[in-house]
Every structure is written in C-alpha cells, then in structure tokens.
Scaffold this motif. Structure first.
Motif, PDB file in Angstrom:
ATOM      1  N   ILE A 116     -87.742 105.993 -13.990  1.00 52.03           N
ATOM      2  CA  ILE A 116     -87.432 104.600 -13.716  1.00 52.03           C
ATOM      3  C   ILE A 116     -87.033 105.432 -13.141  1.00 52.03           C
ATOM      4  CG2 ILE A 116     -85.956 103.221 -14.665  1.00 52.03           C
ATOM      5  CD1 ILE A 116     -86.882 103.157 -17.618  1.00 52.03           C
ATOM      6  N   LEU A 117     -86.676 103.810 -11.922  1.00 52.00           N
ATOM      7  CA  LEU A 117     -86.226 103.268 -10.658  1.00 52.00           C
ATOM      8  C   LEU A 117     -85.125 102.077 -10.903  1.00 52.00           C
ATOM      9  CD1 LEU A 117     -84.589 104.691  -8.178  1.00 52.00           C
ATOM     10  CD2 LEU A 117     -87.448 103.332  -6.842  1.00 52.00           C
ATOM     11  N   GLU A 118     -84.536 102.559 -10.390  1.00 53.18           N
ATOM     12  CA  GLU A 118     -83.430 100.804 -10.639  1.00 53.18           C
ATOM     13  C   GLU A 118     -82.783 100.988  -9.628  1.00 53.18           C
ATOM     14  OE1 GLU A 118     -80.038  98.398 -12.773  1.00 53.18           O
ATOM     15  OE2 GLU A 118     -79.485 101.284 -13.397  1.00 53.18           O
ATOM     16  N   VAL A 119     -83.444  99.651  -8.555  1.00 60.13           N
ATOM     17  CA  VAL A 119     -82.560  99.892  -7.434  1.00 60.13           C
ATOM     18  C   VAL A 119     -81.389  98.190  -7.273  1.00 60.13           C
ATOM     19  CG1 VAL A 119     -82.883  98.431  -4.813  1.00 60.13           C
ATOM     20  CG2 VAL A 119     -85.006  99.275  -6.817  1.00 60.13           C
ATOM     21  N   GLY A 120     -80.514  99.274  -6.837  1.00 56.39           N
ATOM     22  CA  GLY A 120     -79.040  98.189  -6.820  1.00 56.39           C
ATOM     23  C   GLY A 120     -78.998  99.481  -8.288  1.00 56.39           C
ATOM     24  N   SER A 121     -78.182 100.122  -9.250  1.00 50.58           N
ATOM     25  CA  SER A 121     -77.873 100.647 -10.410  1.00 50.58           C
ATOM     26  C   SER A 121     -76.487 100.603 -10.942  1.00 50.58           C
ATOM     27  CB  SER A 121     -78.500 101.926 -10.401  1.00 50.58           C
ATOM     28  OG  SER A 121     -77.743 102.828  -9.201  1.00 50.58           O
ATOM     29  N   GLY A 122     -75.094  99.998  -9.496  1.00 51.15           N
ATOM     30  CA  GLY A 122     -74.655  99.672 -10.362  1.00 51.15           C
ATOM     31  C   GLY A 122     -73.629 100.712 -10.771  1.00 51.15           C
ATOM     32  N   MET A 123     -73.308 100.207 -11.781  1.00 52.51           N
ATOM     33  CA  MET A 123     -72.362 102.263 -12.219  1.00 52.51           C
ATOM     34  C   MET A 123     -73.193 102.879 -13.105  1.00 52.51           C
ATOM     35  SD  MET A 123     -68.809  99.412 -12.678  1.00 52.51           S
ATOM     36  CE  MET A 123     -67.782 101.266 -13.233  1.00 52.51           C
ATOM     37  N   GLY A 124     -74.603 101.812 -13.741  1.00 49.22           N
ATOM     38  CA  GLY A 124     -75.506 103.123 -14.765  1.00 49.22           C
ATOM     39  C   GLY A 124     -75.676 103.121 -15.269  1.00 49.22           C
ATOM     40  N   TYR A 125     -74.700 101.491 -15.763  1.00 53.02           N
ATOM     41  CA  TYR A 125     -74.783 101.628 -17.791  1.00 53.02           C
ATOM     42  C   TYR A 125     -76.288 100.885 -18.022  1.00 53.02           C
ATOM     43  CZ  TYR A 125     -69.559 100.663 -17.439  1.00 53.02           C
ATOM     44  OH  TYR A 125     -67.852 100.572 -17.308  1.00 53.02           O
ATOM     45  N   LEU A 126     -77.546 100.234 -17.269  1.00 56.05           N
ATOM     46  CA  LEU A 126     -78.156 100.606 -18.084  1.00 56.05           C
ATOM     47  C   LEU A 126     -78.498 101.916 -17.825  1.00 56.05           C
ATOM     48  CD1 LEU A 126     -80.721  98.476 -18.331  1.00 56.05           C
ATOM     49  CD2 LEU A 126     -81.750  98.318 -16.245  1.00 56.05           C
ATOM     50  N   LEU A 127     -79.582 102.262 -16.719  1.00 49.39           N
ATOM     51  CA  LEU A 127     -79.537 103.608 -16.933  1.00 49.39           C
ATOM     52  C   LEU A 127     -79.419 104.540 -17.227  1.00 49.39           C
ATOM     53  CD1 LEU A 127     -80.523 104.456 -13.127  1.00 49.39           C
ATOM     54  CD2 LEU A 127     -81.662 103.811 -14.042  1.00 49.39           C
ATOM     55  N   VAL A 176     -90.023 100.688 -12.067  1.00 53.71           N
ATOM     56  CA  VAL A 176     -89.308  99.950 -10.934  1.00 53.71           C
ATOM     57  C   VAL A 176     -88.296  98.615 -11.352  1.00 53.71           C
ATOM     58  CG1 VAL A 176     -88.544  99.693  -8.625  1.00 53.71           C
ATOM     59  CG2 VAL A 176     -89.467 100.437  -9.289  1.00 53.71           C
ATOM     60  N   ILE A 177     -86.540  99.224 -11.730  1.00 53.80           N
ATOM     61  CA  ILE A 177     -86.020  97.477 -12.184  1.00 53.80           C
ATOM     62  C   ILE A 177     -85.199  97.160 -11.036  1.00 53.80           C
ATOM     63  CG2 ILE A 177     -84.155  97.273 -13.597  1.00 53.80           C
ATOM     64  CD1 ILE A 177     -85.524  99.477 -15.915  1.00 53.80           C
ATOM     65  N   MET A 178     -85.552  95.842 -11.262  1.00 54.64           N
ATOM     66  CA  MET A 178     -83.739  95.274 -10.153  1.00 54.64           C
ATOM     67  C   MET A 178     -83.313  94.141 -10.854  1.00 54.64           C
ATOM     68  SD  MET A 178     -85.968  94.041  -6.725  1.00 54.64           S
ATOM     69  CE  MET A 178     -87.446  95.321  -5.999  1.00 54.64           C
ATOM     70  N   SER A 179     -82.003  94.305 -11.405  1.00 50.35           N
ATOM     71  CA  SER A 179     -81.788  93.227 -11.394  1.00 50.35           C
ATOM     72  C   SER A 179     -80.343  92.686 -12.119  1.00 50.35           C
ATOM     73  CB  SER A 179     -80.892  94.327 -13.612  1.00 50.35           C
ATOM     74  OG  SER A 179     -79.734  93.567 -14.313  1.00 50.35           O
ATOM     75  N   ASP A 180     -80.463  91.799 -11.029  1.00 47.64           N
ATOM     76  CA  ASP A 180     -79.445  91.520 -10.351  1.00 47.64           C
ATOM     77  C   ASP A 180     -79.243  91.321  -9.095  1.00 47.64           C
ATOM     78  OD1 ASP A 180     -78.313  89.295 -12.505  1.00 47.64           O
ATOM     79  OD2 ASP A 180     -76.865  90.225 -13.357  1.00 47.64           O
ATOM     80  N   VAL A 181     -80.249  91.663  -8.137  1.00 48.08           N
ATOM     81  CA  VAL A 181     -80.271  91.727  -7.069  1.00 48.08           C
ATOM     82  C   VAL A 181     -80.757  91.026  -5.856  1.00 48.08           C
ATOM     83  CG1 VAL A 181     -81.520  94.137  -5.676  1.00 48.08           C
ATOM     84  CG2 VAL A 181     -80.672  94.736  -7.515  1.00 48.08           C
ATOM     85  N   VAL A 182     -82.267  90.473  -6.142  1.00 51.83           N
ATOM     86  CA  VAL A 182     -82.541  89.789  -4.956  1.00 51.83           C
ATOM     87  C   VAL A 182     -81.881  88.062  -5.347  1.00 51.83           C
ATOM     88  CG1 VAL A 182     -85.257  90.585  -5.910  1.00 51.83           C
ATOM     89  CG2 VAL A 182     -84.051  88.764  -7.185  1.00 51.83           C
ATOM     90  N   GLU A 183     -81.174  87.721  -5.502  1.00 53.48           N
ATOM     91  CA  GLU A 183     -80.711  87.018  -5.401  1.00 53.48           C
ATOM     92  C   GLU A 183     -79.522  86.921  -3.815  1.00 53.48           C
ATOM     93  OE1 GLU A 183     -78.314  88.125  -8.637  1.00 53.48           O
ATOM     94  OE2 GLU A 183     -80.019  88.048  -8.060  1.00 53.48           O
ATOM     95  N   HIS A 184     -78.981  88.127  -3.998  1.00 52.32           N
ATOM     96  CA  HIS A 184     -78.350  88.231  -3.040  1.00 52.32           C
ATOM     97  C   HIS A 184     -78.863  88.782  -1.736  1.00 52.32           C
ATOM     98  CE1 HIS A 184     -75.138  88.395  -5.740  1.00 52.32           C
ATOM     99  NE2 HIS A 184     -76.128  89.284  -6.195  1.00 52.32           N
TER     100      HIS A 184
END
Length: 230
Positions: A116-127, A176-184
């Motif tokens: 898994i690749l998370e784009v905009g992984s923030g503080m890593g909670y989901l990963l 590949v995950i993008m969570s709360d990214v594309v709107e920015h």
C-alpha cells in the motif's frame, strides 16, 4: 478588496473534466481557517470569499478559486497545518480511531493486496492500522512534523515530499490511497495520473473526499465543514 488571483489563487474550471459550464451551489463562502495567515498570504478571509460550484457536465462540486499549489505546499511543509498544530499537544486525538473503519474497508474490498502507498499519509494513523493488518505500507507526506511523527511513533516508511513520478523509483503498489487530499489541489487529474503509474497490474486506487451530495452535507448547507478550509 480585489483578490490578487495571479499571485495567490487559481481560478478554476471543473478540475475533473475541465468544463466551464457550471451552476452556483453556494455563493460567497467565508473560510474560517487560518491557512491564509499561516501561509503568509496578505489577504484576509473576508476578502477571499469564493463560490461553491457544481459542474454541469460531470456533477463535480468545487471552489470557484483555490490557493496555488505552491502556497498549500508551503503551508503543509513549512508551517504544518492547523490540525497538526492542534495534535502536537494531544497526539492521540479521537479522530485517529476512526481510521480503523477505513482500514477495515480496505481489507474487505482489496482481497489479495499486499503493498500500500498512501499519498498524504499525515501522521500515519491509517497506515499504522493497515500495517497491523499485515500490509507492507509506504507513505508520502509533505509535512515534516507529520511524517516524522509517523516514522518515530509507528515506525512507518514515509517520504517527506510530494508525490512525483520519481518519488519511489522502480516500485509499484497493489493499493494507492488518497484520503482528504484531492480537494486541496488544483491538478487532480495530474496527481491521479502520477499515482496510477505506481499501481501494479490490477491494482486499486482508493480516493476519499467529502461528498457534497450526501445527506449530511445537504443538511448542513453552506455551513458544511468541508467548505471552510482551503
């Protein structure tokens, strides 16, 4: 005050299909966040009102104008975001637990996936939740504070940067995950295209963003929280 669109903002057509045909869903939205101030943009929120538009062709909802990518990047990279500043004093914010629901969804819907690749992984909670479920996880995050936190606390592999075609040389991922990214961002299709090249054959891209057509968004109207941040 007239907005200096050339210096700070991008006037948008539909960022998904590019159409200029639209209707106004909400007019003169006032952002209540401190992004402009923290990113050293010399414009007050009251002077940067924008409309919520709906594309007449594809139905996508979007802001009439958004901050240029380099300003948003500076905001996340140099000064962090308001959310990150808040959780510096309370790192185990209750919202962290909500990522477990998303991790369960990924696990159920992406059978057989391993990387898994998370784009905009923030503080890593989901990963971290996905790592605990046995996935091999990677992240890319522009905020130095957030990426450092995810590496130090969760021992995750995270690159402190934006996603580019060369961020992960010779690597591909099942998800590949993008969570709360594309709107920015203004270049949604460009980012999706870059991310798509990192997918394995048969891989899946999972994009999470606010649903302006949801019952909750309709109930909130122009006061929906997604409308108040750049």
């Amino acid at each position: 005050m007239k907005i200096d669109s050339d210096k700070y903002f991008v006037q948008q057509n539909c960022p998904v299909c590019g159409s200029k045909e639209k209707k106004v869903l909400h007019k003169d939205i006032l952002h209540t966040c401190h992004v402009l101030e923290m990113a050293q943009v010399n414009i007050k929120n009251e002077d940067a009102l924008c409309d919520i538009l709906v594309c007449a062709i594809c139905g996508h909802s979007y802001l009439s104008h958004i901050l240029k990518d380099e300003i948003i990047n500076y905001y996340y990279n140099a000064v962090n975001s308001e959310y990150y500043n808040q959780v510096k004093d309370s790192p185990y914010d209750r919202r962290a637990a909500d990522t477990l629901k998303f991790a369960n969804f990924i696990t159920d819907e992406c059978k057989g996936a391993k990387t898994i690749l998370e784009v905009g992984s923030g503080m890593g909670y989901l990963l971290n939740q996905l790592k605990l479920k046995g996935f091999d996880c990677w992240g890319v995050e522009p905020s130095k504070f957030a990426s450092t936190y995810s590496k130090d606390i969760f021992d995750l592999t995270v690159v402190t940067n934006l996603l580019t075609p060369t961020t992960f040389p010779n690597q591909q991922f099942d998800i590949v995950i993008m969570s709360d990214v594309v709107e920015h961002i203004s270049g949604i299709n460009e980012l999706v295209s870059i991310a798509q090249n990192y997918l394995t054959d048969g891989g899946k891209m999972v994009i999470l963003t606010g649903n302006a057509d949801s019952l909750y968004a309709k109930w909130c109207g122009r006061k929906w929280l997604y409308y108040f941040s750049w």
